[in-house]
Design an enzyme around this catalytic site. Structure first.
Site, mmCIF file in Angstrom:
data_model
loop_
_atom_site.group_PDB
_atom_site.id
_atom_site.type_symbol
_atom_site.label_atom_id
_atom_site.label_comp_id
_atom_site.label_asym_id
_atom_site.label_seq_id
_atom_site.Cartn_x
_atom_site.Cartn_y
_atom_site.Cartn_z
ATOM 1 N N VAL A 125 27.277 7.609 45.335
ATOM 2 C CA VAL A 125 27.751 8.769 46.085
ATOM 3 C C VAL A 125 27.271 8.613 47.524
ATOM 4 O O VAL A 125 26.076 8.462 47.777
ATOM 5 C CB VAL A 125 27.233 10.085 45.475
ATOM 6 C CG1 VAL A 125 27.631 11.275 46.331
ATOM 7 C CG2 VAL A 125 27.741 10.243 44.042
ATOM 8 N N GLU A 126 28.218 8.671 48.443
ATOM 9 C CA GLU A 126 27.933 8.527 49.872
ATOM 10 C C GLU A 126 28.230 9.868 50.537
ATOM 11 O O GLU A 126 29.320 10.419 50.371
ATOM 12 C CB GLU A 126 28.831 7.430 50.434
ATOM 13 C CG GLU A 126 28.659 7.109 51.879
ATOM 14 C CD GLU A 126 29.595 5.977 52.328
ATOM 15 O OE1 GLU A 126 29.610 5.704 53.545
ATOM 16 O OE2 GLU A 126 30.307 5.385 51.498
#
Length: 139
Positions: A125-126
Site C-alpha cells: 500500500v502506497e
C-alpha cells in the site's frame, strides 16, 4: 478505437474480511459498505472519494474472478491531500510499520512523494501526495 475513461472499482481478495475492513477503515479512513448484488449474496466494499474496492473472500471468491485470486498479490497507490508527515504520525500512533519513504515516485499525473506499508494480507500500500512545482523548487 474506443477508450476507457476511468477506473470504477477494483477487487481485493482477502483472507480475513473483518481484519481487512478494519485496516482500510481505521488506518486509511475509508468507509465500508454492504451491498447485495443480483444473485442475493452479501458483499462488502470499501469506498473513498469516487472510488470503490470490492472485497472477495479468498476461500470463496465471487464469480467471475481473476485467474488466480490470492491475498497479498496487489500493489496499490492511494493519493492524499494530507501531508505525509501527518500520515507517518498516524501510522506510528497505530503501530503500522512504514516499509519505505518518504520517497519520490512517478504517479499517473506527475511526480509524487510516497510512503509504503502493508495491509493485513501483505498487499503493498502506497500513500502519496502530489509534488507541486513549489515543492520541486524547495529541493
Amino acid at each position: 478505437m474506443p477508450q476507457v475513461s476511468a477506473l470504477d472499482h477494483l477487487v481485493l481478495t482477502v483472507a480475513d474480511m473483518d481484519r481487512s475492513i478494519a485496516f482500510y477503515v481505521d488506518i486509511l479512513g475509508m468507509t465500508v459498505e454492504q451491498f447485495h448484488p443480483a444473485d442475493g449474496s452479501i458483499r462488502w466494499a470499501l469506498k473513498f472519494g469516487a472510488q470503490k474496492i470490492n472485497l472477495h473472500p479468498a476461500k470463496t471468491p465471487f464469480q467471475p474472478h481473476a485467474m488466480r485470486p490470492a491475498p497479498g498479490s496487489a500493489d496499490l497507490c492511494f493519493l492524499s491531500d494530507e501531508p505525509l508527515a501527518a500520515w507517518a504520525a498516524h501510522f506510528e500512533a497505530r503501530e503500522v510499520t512504514i516499509e519505505e519513504g518518504p520517497i519520490k515516485r512517478t504517479g499517473a499525473t506527475g511526480p509524487i512523494l510516497s510512503l509504503y506499508l502493508r495491509d493485513p494480507d501483505g498487499n503493498l500500500v502506497e500513500i502519496s501526495t502530489p509534488i507541486t512545482d513549489q515543492d520541486a523548487c524547495a529541493d
